[in-house]
Design an enzyme around this catalytic site. Structure first.
Site, mmCIF file in Angstrom:
data_model
loop_
_atom_site.group_PDB
_atom_site.id
_atom_site.type_symbol
_atom_site.label_atom_id
_atom_site.label_comp_id
_atom_site.label_asym_id
_atom_site.label_seq_id
_atom_site.Cartn_x
_atom_site.Cartn_y
_atom_site.Cartn_z
ATOM 1 N N SER A 176 0.827 -1.203 0.000
ATOM 2 C CA SER A 176 0.000 0.000 0.000
ATOM 3 C C SER A 176 0.867 1.262 0.000
ATOM 4 C CB SER A 176 -0.964 -0.026 1.190
ATOM 5 O OG SER A 176 -1.859 1.045 1.152
ATOM 6 N N ASP A 191 -3.091 6.319 -3.309
ATOM 7 C CA ASP A 191 -1.942 5.614 -2.761
ATOM 8 C C ASP A 191 -1.526 4.530 -3.760
ATOM 9 O OD1 ASP A 191 -4.092 3.915 -2.400
ATOM 10 O OD2 ASP A 191 -3.687 3.482 -0.301
ATOM 11 N N ASP A 193 -6.509 1.742 -3.331
ATOM 12 C CA ASP A 193 -7.767 1.453 -2.636
ATOM 13 C C ASP A 193 -8.274 2.690 -1.893
ATOM 14 O OD1 ASP A 193 -5.835 1.431 -0.671
ATOM 15 O OD2 ASP A 193 -6.484 -0.441 0.254
ATOM 16 N N ASP A 235 -1.630 1.206 -4.148
ATOM 17 C CA ASP A 235 -2.532 0.158 -4.645
ATOM 18 C C ASP A 235 -3.946 0.686 -4.893
ATOM 19 O OD1 ASP A 235 -3.042 0.497 -1.906
ATOM 20 O OD2 ASP A 235 -3.619 -1.588 -1.623
#
Length: 459
Positions: free
Chosen positions: A98, A242, A246, A244
């Site tokens: 992340s 960010d 999500d 990734d």
């Protein structure tokens, strides 16, 4: 004794190779199959330099245990969520750290239906199987289950487009800044389908070297480049993610960063317009604005403990149409109750198009009505004693006390939440008031002194 310190409360995360290496990744695959009984698993990875190596080792471990793997390659975490449901798989694993610094990596795991796997729902069992030594630490050739490479994003893109009425869109210029994370390829695909929206993509190439810094817009120093690009391009608003993706973060036309808290209320109103009377989830850190907007729009606000595993579980339990955290996680019932960093900005683009109102105009009144501190972190030797010290100071003043997550203390004109981080040795503070920005600053200073062990009387 083997180092398994990369196993956290909600996911797996640690330094590579000190805490997470190919051998451990392979064993995680073996243990996942043994613990979850998974026969078909979706695997994806982010753009970090170690992610291909870890994903390959993970896949070898999964297939060596007889599982069939659908390898969707470079992607965002939400693509693994979507793929797990779309493929009818028994589980999914995303290789990602992340927003952690360079040199870290990890995994996010889900079971069938993209239900999260956390410490109390399988992650601890996976860890214990590895710790017991009953699994081989060797990741040999994949002689077990088959591997299907399926990097086609078509079904996922079509699903995202289903959240927006493209006939309502008008010409808007949008700066999209993936920060060299994994969002770039998805944004390029969406941009092709969203005329008359016009996009200025910056830092769109995934690059695990992070030439512009690790993508994490929660850090104030990581917002300046996106803000400048919004102004430079004369954009109507900006988006950053960010690594990734999500989580997504919005900037208004002046380059001002919009706290995620105010986006929760905005999205809640939009979802309630489409689902009248529905339940809306929120976390305990900042609440007044969300509760006000949800009730005003005819919805039912429901509070949940902070954290994606808790939010997703409660979202299913309540059958809530939407849930939002001030940390920019946004959960949608129609997205398998999972969080998405793409759906929120699509909804905002439609709202701006329909109303003709700029983003600043949509949130300014809410920000003035309920000013907040944003989340402030304090590093302390031990979390629990400090929380109890702060509680003891305020309790004689007869606040309403809530312990859903840490402590939330509510007074007539101001409230705060103080909680320990689930992933770091930190105290996290959030303060909000009813229309008094100066009071926010005063109360932050007061609580900071209490945290440091130096109580200061309120002026």
């Amino acid at each position: 004794m083997r180092d398994l310190s990369c196993f956290m409360a909600y996911d797996i995360r640690g330094k590579v190779p000190e805490q997470l290496d190919a051998d451990l990744a392979g064993d995680i695959g073996r243990a996942f199959v043994a613990e979850m009984g998974a026969r078909r698993v979706v695997v994806g990875r982010d753009m970090r330099l170690e992610s291909p190596m870890l994903a390959d080792a993970l896949i070898r471990g999964l297939t060596a245990s007889g599982a069939e793997v659908v390898d969707i390659g470079l992607c965002g975490t939400e693509e693994v969520y979507f793929g797990t449901v779309h493929q009818g798989a028994d589980g999914g694993i995303m290789v990602t750290a992340s927003h952690n610094p360079k040199g870290y990596n990890g995994m996010k795991l889900v079971r069938e239906g993209a239900r999260p796997i956390s410490g109390d729902s399988g992650l601890l069992g996976i860890r214990e199987r590895i710790a017991s030594g009953s699994l081989s630490t060797r990741t040999g050739p994949a002689t077990g289950g088959p591997v299907h490479v399926d990097a086609d994003k078509t079904a996922y893109i079509e699903h995202l487009l289903g959240y927006v009425d493209r006939t309502a869109l008008r010409r808007l210029k949008i700066v999209a800044d993936p920060g060299n994370g994994a969002a770039g390829p998805v944004m390029q695909r969406l941009a092709e389908r969203l005329a008359p929206l016009e996009f200025a993509l910056v830092n769109e190439q995934p690059d695990g070297n992070f030439p512009n810094g690790v993508p994490n817009p929660l850090l104030r120093e990581r917002r300046a480049a996106t803000a400048a690009a919004v102004v430079e391009h004369g954009a109507d608003f900006g988006i950053a993610w960010d690594g990734d993706f999500d989580r997504c973060f919005l900037f208004d036309a002046g380059g001002r960063f919009i706290e995620g808290y105010y986006l929760v209320g905005l999205l809640a109103e939009m979802m309630l317009a489409k689902h009248p009377g529905a339940k809306i989830l929120h976390d305990p850190r900042l609440t007044w604005n969300t509760i006000d907007q949800v009730r005003s729009a005819g919805g039912v606000p429901v509070q949940s403990k902070t954290g994606h595993a808790f939010m997703k579980e409660r979202l299913r339990l309540e059958d809530a149409v939407y849930g939002g955290e001030m940390s920019a996680h946004h959960y949608f019932r129609d997205f398998a109750y999972c969080d998405s960093g793409m759906i929120p900005w699509l909804l905002v683009a439609e709202l701006i198009s329909r109303t003709g109102r700029p983003l600043a105009d949509l949130v300014d009144a809410r920000m003035a009505a309920y000013p907040c501190s944003g989340e402030i972190n304090y590093r302390v030797p031990a979390v629990a004693p400090v929380i109890e010290r702060v509680l003891a100071y305020y309790q004689p003043k007869n606040p309403v006390v809530d312990r859903t997550d840490g402590i939330s203390l509510e007074f007539p004109e101001w409230r705060f939440n103080l909680r320990g981080s689930n992933t770091e040795p930190l105290l996290r503070l959030n303060v909000e008031t009813r229309g008094d920005a100066a009071e926010v600053e005063r109360r932050v200073a007061e609580i900071a002194a209490l945290i440091a062990g130096n109580p200061r009387p309120t002026q």
